[in-house]
Design a protein around this motif. Structure first.
Motif, PDB file in Angstrom:
ATOM      1  N   PRO A 203      60.505  47.123  35.277  1.00  0.00           N
ATOM      2  CA  PRO A 203      60.979  47.399  36.638  1.00  0.00           C
ATOM      3  C   PRO A 203      60.043  48.303  37.427  1.00  0.00           C
ATOM      4  O   PRO A 203      59.998  48.238  38.653  1.00  0.00           O
ATOM      5  N   GLU A 204      59.283  49.163  36.730  1.00  0.00           N
ATOM      6  CA  GLU A 204      58.503  50.195  37.405  1.00  0.00           C
ATOM      7  C   GLU A 204      56.996  49.971  37.323  1.00  0.00           C
ATOM      8  O   GLU A 204      56.201  50.920  37.390  1.00  0.00           O
ATOM      9  N   ASP A 205      56.557  48.725  37.216  1.00  0.00           N
ATOM     10  CA  ASP A 205      55.124  48.454  37.064  1.00  0.00           C
ATOM     11  C   ASP A 205      54.290  49.019  38.204  1.00  0.00           C
ATOM     12  O   ASP A 205      54.607  48.846  39.387  1.00  0.00           O
ATOM     13  N   LEU A 206      53.190  49.676  37.820  1.00  0.00           N
ATOM     14  CA  LEU A 206      52.163  50.112  38.758  1.00  0.00           C
ATOM     15  C   LEU A 206      50.818  49.562  38.303  1.00  0.00           C
ATOM     16  O   LEU A 206      50.574  49.398  37.109  1.00  0.00           O
ATOM     17  N   ILE A 207      49.938  49.311  39.266  1.00  0.00           N
ATOM     18  CA  ILE A 207      48.538  49.035  38.968  1.00  0.00           C
ATOM     19  C   ILE A 207      47.705  50.127  39.622  1.00  0.00           C
ATOM     20  O   ILE A 207      48.123  50.738  40.610  1.00  0.00           O
ATOM     21  N   VAL A 208      46.526  50.391  39.066  1.00  0.00           N
ATOM     22  CA  VAL A 208      45.667  51.454  39.579  1.00  0.00           C
ATOM     23  C   VAL A 208      44.290  50.874  39.831  1.00  0.00           C
ATOM     24  O   VAL A 208      43.603  50.437  38.902  1.00  0.00           O
ATOM     25  N   SER A 209      43.879  50.876  41.095  1.00  0.00           N
ATOM     26  CA  SER A 209      42.581  50.356  41.487  1.00  0.00           C
ATOM     27  C   SER A 209      41.676  51.511  41.901  1.00  0.00           C
ATOM     28  O   SER A 209      42.105  52.418  42.614  1.00  0.00           O
ATOM     29  N   ILE A 210      40.439  51.480  41.451  1.00  0.00           N
ATOM     30  CA  ILE A 210      39.430  52.473  41.838  1.00  0.00           C
ATOM     31  C   ILE A 210      38.303  51.714  42.535  1.00  0.00           C
ATOM     32  O   ILE A 210      37.384  51.185  41.883  1.00  0.00           O
ATOM     33  N   PRO A 211      38.350  51.584  43.865  1.00  0.00           N
ATOM     34  CA  PRO A 211      37.381  50.744  44.578  1.00  0.00           C
ATOM     35  C   PRO A 211      35.934  51.138  44.337  1.00  0.00           C
ATOM     36  O   PRO A 211      35.066  50.259  44.221  1.00  0.00           O
ATOM     37  N   SER A 212      35.641  52.432  44.254  1.00  0.00           N
ATOM     38  CA  SER A 212      34.253  52.859  44.065  1.00  0.00           C
ATOM     39  C   SER A 212      33.700  52.426  42.714  1.00  0.00           C
ATOM     40  O   SER A 212      32.486  52.278  42.538  1.00  0.00           O
ATOM     41  N   GLU A 213      34.583  52.216  41.738  1.00  0.00           N
ATOM     42  CA  GLU A 213      34.176  51.756  40.411  1.00  0.00           C
ATOM     43  C   GLU A 213      34.331  50.248  40.241  1.00  0.00           C
ATOM     44  O   GLU A 213      33.881  49.680  39.242  1.00  0.00           O
ATOM     45  N   LYS A 214      35.024  49.611  41.210  1.00  0.00           N
ATOM     46  CA  LYS A 214      35.318  48.181  41.146  1.00  0.00           C
ATOM     47  C   LYS A 214      36.107  47.823  39.880  1.00  0.00           C
ATOM     48  O   LYS A 214      35.916  46.771  39.273  1.00  0.00           O
ATOM     49  N   VAL A 215      37.013  48.735  39.517  1.00  0.00           N
ATOM     50  CA  VAL A 215      37.831  48.584  38.315  1.00  0.00           C
ATOM     51  C   VAL A 215      39.303  48.636  38.707  1.00  0.00           C
ATOM     52  O   VAL A 215      39.694  49.414  39.575  1.00  0.00           O
ATOM     53  N   LEU A 216      40.114  47.818  38.034  1.00  0.00           N
ATOM     54  CA  LEU A 216      41.562  47.853  38.212  1.00  0.00           C
ATOM     55  C   LEU A 216      42.229  47.940  36.842  1.00  0.00           C
ATOM     56  O   LEU A 216      41.927  47.147  35.941  1.00  0.00           O
ATOM     57  N   PHE A 217      43.108  48.919  36.687  1.00  0.00           N
ATOM     58  CA  PHE A 217      43.932  49.038  35.492  1.00  0.00           C
ATOM     59  C   PHE A 217      45.238  48.290  35.751  1.00  0.00           C
ATOM     60  O   PHE A 217      45.995  48.649  36.653  1.00  0.00           O
ATOM     61  N   ALA A 218      45.485  47.254  34.937  1.00  0.00           N
ATOM     62  CA  ALA A 218      46.595  46.336  35.195  1.00  0.00           C
ATOM     63  C   ALA A 218      47.838  46.629  34.370  1.00  0.00           C
ATOM     64  O   ALA A 218      48.866  45.984  34.567  1.00  0.00           O
ATOM     65  N   GLY A 219      47.781  47.606  33.453  1.00  0.00           N
ATOM     66  CA  GLY A 219      48.923  47.817  32.585  1.00  0.00           C
ATOM     67  C   GLY A 219      49.268  46.540  31.834  1.00  0.00           C
ATOM     68  O   GLY A 219      48.390  45.707  31.541  1.00  0.00           O
ATOM     69  N   ASP A 220      50.535  46.333  31.537  1.00  0.00           N
ATOM     70  CA  ASP A 220      50.936  45.165  30.759  1.00  0.00           C
ATOM     71  C   ASP A 220      51.182  43.928  31.614  1.00  0.00           C
ATOM     72  O   ASP A 220      51.823  42.968  31.163  1.00  0.00           O
ATOM     73  N   LEU A 221      50.655  43.929  32.816  1.00  0.00           N
ATOM     74  CA  LEU A 221      50.697  42.711  33.617  1.00  0.00           C
ATOM     75  C   LEU A 221      49.643  41.718  33.144  1.00  0.00           C
ATOM     76  O   LEU A 221      49.755  40.516  33.389  1.00  0.00           O
ATOM     77  N   VAL A 222      48.606  42.218  32.476  1.00  0.00           N
ATOM     78  CA  VAL A 222      47.555  41.354  31.936  1.00  0.00           C
ATOM     79  C   VAL A 222      47.418  41.636  30.444  1.00  0.00           C
ATOM     80  O   VAL A 222      47.289  42.791  30.039  1.00  0.00           O
ATOM     81  N   PHE A 223      47.484  40.582  29.652  1.00  0.00           N
ATOM     82  CA  PHE A 223      47.227  40.659  28.217  1.00  0.00           C
ATOM     83  C   PHE A 223      45.963  39.858  27.930  1.00  0.00           C
ATOM     84  O   PHE A 223      45.747  38.800  28.526  1.00  0.00           O
ATOM     85  N   ARG A 224      45.171  40.347  26.990  1.00  0.00           N
ATOM     86  CA  ARG A 224      43.936  39.640  26.663  1.00  0.00           C
ATOM     87  C   ARG A 224      43.794  39.545  25.148  1.00  0.00           C
ATOM     88  O   ARG A 224      43.917  40.531  24.441  1.00  0.00           O
ATOM     89  N   GLY A 225      43.567  38.328  24.667  1.00  0.00           N
ATOM     90  CA  GLY A 225      43.291  38.141  23.254  1.00  0.00           C
ATOM     91  C   GLY A 225      44.514  38.153  22.360  1.00  0.00           C
ATOM     92  O   GLY A 225      44.382  38.221  21.135  1.00  0.00           O
TER      93      GLY A 225
END
Length: 328
Positions: A203-225
């Motif tokens: 219910p409380e999902d957040l994402i964190v984007s750092i434009p200067s680094e061109k990086v986004l932390f997606a939390g458990d919205l994205v799974f890989r592998g």
């Protein structure tokens, strides 16, 4: 159906897995053990993904005493005025190891922690950052979880399931700043765009984007592998959240589980397609009130069955989507 967060103890989860799959509980765990340090704690190693951005990668397993609940990722960004951490790992000991890794990179003070969501494997280390005086940010829906009986019982079970790494001294920590929608913060001239995208995985999902680094932390919205953990997610909301991540077009995505992605579109697409397939094969049976087992047996799982945690999670994921579609 009650929309409360789906959250159970590892013991309860293992029982569900065994009931659904007929597989002995021990077989749900991979045979390869995680690397352990001389002091008995699991190895936590910072990986640099951008000039000032790092993350540590959990193992693709269900939480256990053996892996010390190191099953999720966490990250940090170094700025001229302090360090911002994203997520806090699954035990105080793991958080201490993360802090040690941060100290290898910088002597800057840890000033903030942003929680992507209040699942146990992301928050049980939070008290170690509070001890250092960091300000904690989370989405306001997390208050409902902290006040719930589910959270209390999960912590009680975790003190047994993950002992001694989670123990009587481990506690749930509320945020200092509760975010209602989206919020931008700036630390040392570096902008952090904190976006509310839930309810989705939680219910409380957040994402964190750092434009200067061109990086986004997606939390458990994205799974890989590995197979995603669906739990009591809002699968439609989750797919919308993935669309929002894609719109931001980050160069690098750090998922909640699995290695960082330099091809975000492919990994976003994998998670979206998995959710869409669950809805496709479960939807007709759920709406027509046909038996779950028949729908599950008819589905073609060949694209996913070779992936880590398929046997442990896939049937339960499908069942939860089946129930949630009935409630839509």
């Amino acid at each position: 159906m009650d929309k409360q967060r789906y959250c159970v103890s590892i013991l309860s989860l293992a029982v569900i897995v065994a009931c659904f799959t007929g597989v002995p509980i021990a077989q749900a765990q991979p045979s390869k053990p995680p690397q352990v340090n001389a002091d008995g704690t699991i190895q936590v190693k910072a990986i640099q993904v951008a000039p000032n951005t790092y993350f540590v990668q959990g193992v693709p397993e269900m939480g256990s005493k053996q892996n010390q609940n190191f099953i999720s990722n966490a990250g940090f960004v170094v700025t001229p005025k302090g360090v911002v951490v994203i997520d806090a790992l699954g035990s105080p000991v793991l958080a201490q190891k993360l802090i040690q890794e941060i100290r290898k990179v910088t002597k800057q003070k840890i000033v903030a922690v942003v929680l992507t969501h209040y699942h146990a494997d992301h928050v049980y280390g939070l008290q170690e950052f509070k001890r250092l005086g960091a300000t904690v940010y989370a989405q306001r829906e997390g208050l409902n979880y902290l006040a719930s009986e589910t959270a209390k019982q999960r912590l009680i079970a975790s003190r047994t399931d993950f002992a001694p790494w989670v123990n009587e001294n481990t506690r749930l920590v509320p945020a200092d700043v509760w975010i209602d929608q989206s919020k931008n913060i700036t630390v040392g001239g570096v902008e952090f765009r904190i976006g509310r995208v839930g309810p989705a995985h939680a219910p409380e999902d957040l994402i964190v984007s750092i434009p200067s680094e061109k990086v986004l932390f997606a939390g458990d919205l994205v799974f890989r592998g590995r197979i995603p953990f669906v739990g009591n997610a809002d699968s439609r909301g989750w797919m919308s959240a993935l669309d929002e991540i894609q719109k931001q077009n980050p160069k690098i995505v750090v998922p909640g589980h699995g290695s960082y992605s330099t091809n975000p579109l492919a990994d976003i697409t994998f998670t979206r397609n998995y959710l869409a397939y669950l809805r496709e094969v479960m939807g007709p049976a759920a709406r027509d009130l046909d038996p779950f087992e028949e729908a599950y047996a008819k589905a073609d799982w060949s694209e996913y069955e070779g992936m880590p945690l398929f046997r442990a999670a896939n049937r339960m994921n499908a069942y939860n989507v089946y129930l949630s579609i009935q409630a839509e």
